[in-house]
Scaffold this motif. Sequence first.
Motif, PDB file in Angstrom:
ATOM      1  N   ALA A 137       0.838  -1.198   0.000  1.00  0.00           N
ATOM      2  CA  ALA A 137       0.000   0.000   0.000  1.00  0.00           C
ATOM      3  C   ALA A 137       0.874   1.250   0.000  1.00  0.00           C
ATOM      4  CB  ALA A 137      -0.911  -0.013   1.223  1.00  0.00           C
ATOM      5  N   ILE A 138       1.979   1.206   0.758  1.00  0.00           N
ATOM      6  CA  ILE A 138       2.890   2.357   0.811  1.00  0.00           C
ATOM      7  C   ILE A 138       3.503   2.592  -0.570  1.00  0.00           C
ATOM      8  CG2 ILE A 138       4.983   3.286   1.848  1.00  0.00           C
ATOM      9  CD1 ILE A 138       4.390   1.540   4.291  1.00  0.00           C
ATOM     10  N   ARG A 139       3.896   1.495  -1.208  1.00  0.00           N
ATOM     11  CA  ARG A 139       4.484   1.596  -2.536  1.00  0.00           C
ATOM     12  C   ARG A 139       3.536   2.298  -3.499  1.00  0.00           C
ATOM     13  NH1 ARG A 139       5.277   0.216  -7.765  1.00  0.00           N
ATOM     14  NH2 ARG A 139       3.021   0.232  -7.882  1.00  0.00           N
ATOM     15  N   ASP A 140       2.279   1.850  -3.502  1.00  0.00           N
ATOM     16  CA  ASP A 140       1.298   2.456  -4.403  1.00  0.00           C
ATOM     17  C   ASP A 140       1.118   3.935  -4.088  1.00  0.00           C
ATOM     18  OD1 ASP A 140       1.043  -0.002  -5.516  1.00  0.00           O
ATOM     19  OD2 ASP A 140      -0.840  -0.522  -4.480  1.00  0.00           O
ATOM     20  N   ALA A 141       1.124   4.264  -2.786  1.00  0.00           N
ATOM     21  CA  ALA A 141       0.938   5.661  -2.391  1.00  0.00           C
ATOM     22  C   ALA A 141       2.134   6.508  -2.814  1.00  0.00           C
ATOM     23  CB  ALA A 141       0.727   5.747  -0.889  1.00  0.00           C
ATOM     24  N   ILE A 142       3.350   5.950  -2.705  1.00  0.00           N
ATOM     25  CA  ILE A 142       4.529   6.717  -3.135  1.00  0.00           C
ATOM     26  C   ILE A 142       4.437   6.993  -4.627  1.00  0.00           C
ATOM     27  CG2 ILE A 142       7.042   6.701  -3.412  1.00  0.00           C
ATOM     28  CD1 ILE A 142       7.249   4.969  -0.930  1.00  0.00           C
ATOM     29  N   GLU A 143       4.061   5.957  -5.369  1.00  0.00           N
ATOM     30  CA  GLU A 143       3.993   6.121  -6.824  1.00  0.00           C
ATOM     31  C   GLU A 143       2.938   7.155  -7.224  1.00  0.00           C
ATOM     32  OE1 GLU A 143       2.952   2.777  -9.694  1.00  0.00           O
ATOM     33  OE2 GLU A 143       5.138   2.744  -9.706  1.00  0.00           O
ATOM     34  N   ALA A 144       1.946   7.356  -6.349  1.00  0.00           N
ATOM     35  CA  ALA A 144       0.877   8.303  -6.659  1.00  0.00           C
ATOM     36  C   ALA A 144       1.208   9.715  -6.174  1.00  0.00           C
ATOM     37  CB  ALA A 144      -0.427   7.832  -6.026  1.00  0.00           C
ATOM     38  N   THR A 145       2.420   9.907  -5.594  1.00  0.00           N
ATOM     39  CA  THR A 145       2.815  11.234  -5.124  1.00  0.00           C
ATOM     40  C   THR A 145       2.770  12.239  -6.274  1.00  0.00           C
ATOM     41  OG1 THR A 145       4.296  10.235  -3.517  1.00  0.00           O
ATOM     42  CG2 THR A 145       4.694  12.542  -4.056  1.00  0.00           C
ATOM     43  N   ALA A 146       2.130  13.382  -6.029  1.00  0.00           N
ATOM     44  CA  ALA A 146       2.052  14.396  -7.089  1.00  0.00           C
ATOM     45  C   ALA A 146       2.228  15.782  -6.498  1.00  0.00           C
ATOM     46  CB  ALA A 146       0.715  14.291  -7.817  1.00  0.00           C
ATOM     47  N   GLY A 147       3.110  16.565  -7.120  1.00  0.00           N
ATOM     48  CA  GLY A 147       3.284  17.966  -6.742  1.00  0.00           C
ATOM     49  C   GLY A 147       3.783  18.169  -5.326  1.00  0.00           C
ATOM     50  N   LEU A 148       4.565  17.221  -4.805  1.00  0.00           N
ATOM     51  CA  LEU A 148       5.091  17.365  -3.455  1.00  0.00           C
ATOM     52  C   LEU A 148       6.386  18.189  -3.500  1.00  0.00           C
ATOM     53  CD1 LEU A 148       4.780  15.522  -0.464  1.00  0.00           C
ATOM     54  CD2 LEU A 148       7.126  15.291  -1.204  1.00  0.00           C
ATOM     55  N   ALA A 149       6.371  19.359  -2.861  1.00  0.00           N
ATOM     56  CA  ALA A 149       7.543  20.230  -2.906  1.00  0.00           C
ATOM     57  C   ALA A 149       8.529  19.833  -1.825  1.00  0.00           C
ATOM     58  CB  ALA A 149       7.115  21.678  -2.734  1.00  0.00           C
ATOM     59  N   GLY A 150       9.756  19.484  -2.232  1.00  0.00           N
ATOM     60  CA  GLY A 150      10.813  19.175  -1.283  1.00  0.00           C
ATOM     61  C   GLY A 150      11.919  20.188  -1.441  1.00  0.00           C
ATOM     62  N   THR A 151      13.074  19.916  -0.847  1.00  0.00           N
ATOM     63  CA  THR A 151      14.187  20.859  -0.972  1.00  0.00           C
ATOM     64  C   THR A 151      14.888  20.706  -2.308  1.00  0.00           C
ATOM     65  OG1 THR A 151      15.726  19.291  -0.018  1.00  0.00           O
ATOM     66  CG2 THR A 151      14.601  20.778   1.506  1.00  0.00           C
ATOM     67  N   THR A 152      14.810  19.515  -2.911  1.00  0.00           N
ATOM     68  CA  THR A 152      15.516  19.256  -4.153  1.00  0.00           C
ATOM     69  C   THR A 152      14.689  19.651  -5.369  1.00  0.00           C
ATOM     70  OG1 THR A 152      16.409  17.349  -2.982  1.00  0.00           O
ATOM     71  CG2 THR A 152      16.893  17.501  -5.322  1.00  0.00           C
ATOM     72  N   GLY A 153      13.380  19.539  -5.253  1.00  0.00           N
ATOM     73  CA  GLY A 153      12.514  19.887  -6.366  1.00  0.00           C
ATOM     74  C   GLY A 153      11.092  19.523  -6.022  1.00  0.00           C
ATOM     75  N   VAL A 154      10.225  19.606  -7.032  1.00  0.00           N
ATOM     76  CA  VAL A 154       8.823  19.246  -6.827  1.00  0.00           C
ATOM     77  C   VAL A 154       8.617  17.859  -7.420  1.00  0.00           C
ATOM     78  CG1 VAL A 154       6.432  19.881  -7.253  1.00  0.00           C
ATOM     79  CG2 VAL A 154       8.168  21.659  -6.926  1.00  0.00           C
ATOM     80  N   TYR A 155       8.235  16.888  -6.558  1.00  0.00           N
ATOM     81  CA  TYR A 155       8.180  15.489  -6.977  1.00  0.00           C
ATOM     82  C   TYR A 155       6.804  15.084  -7.483  1.00  0.00           C
ATOM     83  CZ  TYR A 155      12.607  14.966  -4.543  1.00  0.00           C
ATOM     84  OH  TYR A 155      13.905  15.097  -4.143  1.00  0.00           O
ATOM     85  N   THR A 156       6.769  14.470  -8.649  1.00  0.00           N
ATOM     86  CA  THR A 156       5.560  13.845  -9.155  1.00  0.00           C
ATOM     87  C   THR A 156       5.960  12.489  -9.718  1.00  0.00           C
ATOM     88  OG1 THR A 156       4.654  16.007  -9.706  1.00  0.00           O
ATOM     89  CG2 THR A 156       3.601  14.086 -10.716  1.00  0.00           C
ATOM     90  N   PHE A 157       5.663  11.429  -8.981  1.00  0.00           N
ATOM     91  CA  PHE A 157       6.038  10.091  -9.446  1.00  0.00           C
ATOM     92  C   PHE A 157       4.959   9.524 -10.350  1.00  0.00           C
ATOM     93  CE2 PHE A 157       8.385  10.164  -5.312  1.00  0.00           C
ATOM     94  CZ  PHE A 157       9.648  10.027  -5.838  1.00  0.00           C
ATOM     95  N   SER A 158       5.350   8.533 -11.145  1.00  0.00           N
ATOM     96  CA  SER A 158       4.377   7.805 -11.950  1.00  0.00           C
ATOM     97  C   SER A 158       4.907   6.394 -12.133  1.00  0.00           C
ATOM     98  CB  SER A 158       4.199   8.484 -13.308  1.00  0.00           C
ATOM     99  OG  SER A 158       5.344   8.239 -14.102  1.00  0.00           O
TER     100      SER A 158
END
Lengths: 318, 381
Positions: B334-355
Motif C-alpha cells: 500500500a505504501i508503494r502504491d501511495a509513493i507512486e501516486a505522489t504528485a506535486g510534493l515540494a521538497g528541498t531538491t525539487g517538486v516530486y511527481t512520481f508515476s
Amino acid sequence: MRLTPKSATLIVLALLVAITPFFFPSGYYYRVGALLFVNGIAVTGIVILTGYAGQISLGHAGFAGIGAYACALAPVHWGLHPALAAVLGAAISAVLAYLVGRPILRLKGYYLGVATLGFGILVSMVLNNERQLTRGPDGIEVADLGLREVLKGWGLNLTNGEFWYFFCGLCLIIGAWLALNLHNSPTGRALRALHGSEVAARTVGVDVARFKLQAFVISAVYASVAGSLLALQNKFITPDVAGFMHSVEMVTMAVLGGVGSVLGAIFGAGILTLLPQVLTVFAEYEQMVLGLVMLLVMIFLREGLLPSILKKFWGKDE
Amino acid sequence: MTKTLTTTALGLLAVLGLTGTAVADIKIGASIAATGPAAFLGDPEAKTLEMLVEELNAAGGINGEKVELVLYDDGGDPNKARTFATRLVEDDEVSAIIGGSTTGTTMSILSVAEDAEVPFISLAGAIDIIDPVKPYTFKTPHTDRMACQKIFEDIQKRGLTKVGMISGTDGFGASMQAQCKAVVADYGIEIVADETYDPKDADMTAQLTKIKNTEGVQALVNPGFGQGPSIVTRNYKQLALDLPFYQSHGVASDGFIALAGADAAEGVRLPGTALLVADLLADDDAQKPAVTAYKAAFEAKTGAAVSTFGGYANDAFLILADALRRAGSSEPAAIRDAIEATAGLAGTTGVYTFSATDHLGLDLTAFRMLEIKDGKWTLVE
C-alpha cells in the motif's frame, strides 16, 4: 575413541553450520552466518600462508577482488556459467599469485608485507579505473548462481538466505578439511619447518622458495573463492572488495582468533563479523571496541583468542 | 572442546538476539553511510532523518501512529549495506527503507528490497537506480545526466559550442563524465578536450594546461566531488584560464567556496538545489516553504549549515510520510502504491511527481543554475 584435532575441528564446524539455524529468530541471521563462513574461507587461506608458512600478506583482498569480478564479468563477456566463472577466478588468482609470488617471496618481513600491499592496491586501482570493463567504483551486477533453482527442482525449497548459509557453510567445511589435510602432509610439515627457521629448514633439504610459493598460491585461491562467494550471494560487487581495508581485515581476523589454527582463525572471523552487528547501537564506538579487543589479545593472548582459551581450559596445546 | 565452542557460539547468538528493538506502530528503516569515506553524504542524512522523526512524533505521528526509525551506519560499504538491508527486512520488519548514501550501497539494498517487496527510497545519484524502473525503488536526488543537461543548456544559452571536460575518476566524476558525453550532442555542443584526475591528486595544472592549449575550447566543465574540484578551481585561477567554468552539483555546498577560495571561485557556475539559495527564492516559489522550513529546523538542531545531501534525506522522508498518510496502512504494498501516486510534493531538491514510469519524479526545473559572486551563491536568471 580419541579425536584428532582435525576431526574435532571438522565436527565442530559441521555442528555449528547444522545446529545454529534452529536458534535463528529471523532470516537475517542466515545472512550474518553466510558472511561469517565467507570470511572464514578467506582466513583459512591466511592460516596456510601466515600460520603454517609464517609469511605475511597485506594484499589478499586483491585475490578476493579477482574472484569476485571473475563472477561478475565472465558470464557477461564469455557467457560462462557463474560457477565456472568462480573456478576461472580461482585459476587466474593462482596464476597471478605464482607470477607475483616468485619475485616477492624472496623478500622478508616488512618488505614482503609492503610488496603484497602494493599488489592489492594495484588490483583495486585496476577495478576502479578500468571503467569500460568493470563499470568503475559504482560497482557491477553479478549473475545468479542458479543452484537454488536446481535444488528447488529436486524438491528442496530454500530461501535465498538459507541457501547461501548452507552453501557457504559447506564450502567452509571443505576448505577447512583441505587446509587441515595440508597441515599434516609433508608439504605442511615443510611449511611449518620453514616458519620455524628458514635456515634450518634449508639445511634439512626443504626447498624453501618453492614451498613458500605453494602456500602463497593456495591461500590466494582461498581468498579468490571467498570473493566469488561474496559476489554471487550479494549479486552486486564494488571494488571495495579488493580494498586495502579488506586485506587488513582478513589478517586481523586470523590473528585475533589464532593464526596457527584453522578453527581459531574462523573463530576470529566470527567475532569480527558479528561484533559490528552487535554493536550497531554503539556504531560510533565500534572502531574503538575493535581496537581495544585487538590490543588486549595482542598483549595477553599472544597466540590468538581460541588457542589461548583452549590452553586455559585443557592445560595443553590443541 | 566441542562443548566450549558450541556454548560460545550460542552465547554470541544470545547477544545478537538482545539487540532486537521494541515494537512500534510504524517502523521505518535506514541504512546510511554516517561514518567512513562517504560520511559527508551520510552524516547530514542521518541527522536529518533523526530530526524529522522526532519532529513528526512530537506533532502526533502519522494518522495518530508513532513512527520509529531504525537507523544503521553502513560506512558506505555495499556489503554491510546488504547485511543491514536484510536485517531491516527480516529482523526489524520495517515498512519501508530509506538510504543508500552512495550508488554502491544503494544497488546492494535495492536487490534486497525488491526481493522482499519493501518500498525503498534511495539517496544516491546514479540513473541506473531507477532506469529501468523497478517496482519498489524510488529516489530523491536528481541524476547526473540531469546535471549535465542543465550545464549544457546554460552553455548553449551563452552561444558556446566547444567545451573541455576535466573529471574525477571517483564514482561520481566518472559516472557524470559518461552521462555528459551521452547527452552533449543533444545541445549541439562538442567535447574537444576530455581529461581526468585522481580524486587524491594535489595538482591538476597539467591537465588544465592541456585543455588551455586545445584549439577552440570555449568553456570548462568539471564533474567531480570532494576536494578535487576545489583544487581544479584554484589551478584554473592560477593558470588564468579565462573560460566560463562549470562545476557539478557534487560540490554544491559552502564548503566548496571555502576550500577553493572566494577569489578563485568567482564566476563559477553549477547546477544546485534551491536549498543553497533559500534566501534568494521568490516568495511565490513552490519550494520556498519546504526549503526554509528544513533549513531553519536543521540549523537550529545541529548548528551546522544545511547541505544538499541532508536535503535528499529530508525529501525522502517527506515523500514517505506523505505516502503513509495517504495509504492509511503500514503494508509495504500500500505504501508503494501511495509513493507512486505522489504528485506535486515540494521538497528541498525539487517538486516530486512520481508515476509508474518515473520513479525519480523530478525534471530539469529542479536544478537552479547558480553562480558564485563575492564568495556567495547567486541565482542565474
